[in-house]
Motif scaffolding. Structure first.
Motif, mmCIF file in Angstrom:
data_model
loop_
_atom_site.group_PDB
_atom_site.id
_atom_site.type_symbol
_atom_site.label_atom_id
_atom_site.label_comp_id
_atom_site.label_asym_id
_atom_site.label_seq_id
_atom_site.Cartn_x
_atom_site.Cartn_y
_atom_site.Cartn_z
ATOM 1 N N UNK A 127 0.841 -1.208 0.000
ATOM 2 C CA UNK A 127 0.000 0.000 0.000
ATOM 3 C C UNK A 127 0.871 1.251 0.000
ATOM 4 N N UNK A 128 1.963 1.223 0.768
ATOM 5 C CA UNK A 128 2.863 2.382 0.824
ATOM 6 C C UNK A 128 3.451 2.675 -0.554
ATOM 7 N N UNK A 129 3.996 1.650 -1.229
ATOM 8 C CA UNK A 129 4.613 1.890 -2.532
ATOM 9 C C UNK A 129 3.582 2.250 -3.598
ATOM 10 N N UNK A 130 2.367 1.710 -3.485
ATOM 11 C CA UNK A 130 1.284 2.082 -4.394
ATOM 12 C C UNK A 130 0.951 3.565 -4.223
ATOM 13 N N UNK A 131 0.838 4.025 -2.983
ATOM 14 C CA UNK A 131 0.498 5.431 -2.748
ATOM 15 C C UNK A 131 1.665 6.357 -3.089
ATOM 16 N N UNK A 132 2.898 5.916 -2.891
ATOM 17 C CA UNK A 132 4.054 6.742 -3.290
ATOM 18 C C UNK A 132 4.065 6.917 -4.797
ATOM 19 N N UNK A 133 3.788 5.831 -5.540
ATOM 20 C CA UNK A 133 3.750 5.942 -6.999
ATOM 21 C C UNK A 133 2.673 6.928 -7.451
ATOM 22 N N UNK A 134 1.502 6.888 -6.792
ATOM 23 C CA UNK A 134 0.443 7.845 -7.116
ATOM 24 C C UNK A 134 0.863 9.271 -6.773
ATOM 25 N N UNK A 135 1.500 9.447 -5.614
ATOM 26 C CA UNK A 135 1.931 10.775 -5.188
ATOM 27 C C UNK A 135 2.936 11.366 -6.168
ATOM 28 N N UNK A 136 3.907 10.571 -6.578
ATOM 29 C CA UNK A 136 4.906 11.060 -7.531
ATOM 30 C C UNK A 136 4.240 11.400 -8.858
ATOM 31 N N UNK A 137 3.269 10.582 -9.276
ATOM 32 C CA UNK A 137 2.549 10.870 -10.511
ATOM 33 C C UNK A 137 1.735 12.151 -10.430
#
Length: 126
Positions: A81-91
């Protein structure tokens, strides 16, 4: 799954559906955890109520594989979940290559926008 079955406002960006999927996943995971804990609580309340004959004198043997399992599986879920949300945040904070830069100044009662070519607008972006 348009706008989370009508519960969310209409999508206003290209990233809205990805954020909605993350929100729905977190909500479903939380509901699953709440249901599991509630079921376990109810089960153990009934099984070990005061009138039940439970042997409390001999403690259970500890199981290292069991303890590692219930530690590692939630860790992997939360890291996912953390890496999924980081990818969204960077996007969200990486503008597309064809983005038009606009300088914006927020004042108390208005927005002042200035385009790269010097054109200015107040309270509207065209």
């Amino acid at each position: 799954m348009s706008n989370l079955f009508g519960l969310l406002p209409p999508s206003a960006s290209a990233h809205a559906h990805a954020v909605d999927r993350l929100f729905l996943s977190l909500t479903l995971l939380s509901a699953l955890i709440i249901a599991s804990v509630s079921f376990a609580l109810l089960y153990f309340c009934i099984k070990y109520r005061r009138s039940a004959a439970a042997d409390n004198h001999k403690p259970e043997a500890r199981s290292l594989p069991l303890e590692l399992t219930w530690t590692v599986i939630p860790l992997l879920i939360f890291l996912g979940i953390f890496f999924w949300s980081v990818r969204l945040f960077v996007g969200l904070y990486s503008p597309p290559a064809d983005a038009l830069p606009v300088f914006v100044v927020a004042k108390q009662w208005m927005w002042t926008l200035q385009h790269r070519n010097g054109r200015r607008e107040i309270n509207e972006l065209h």
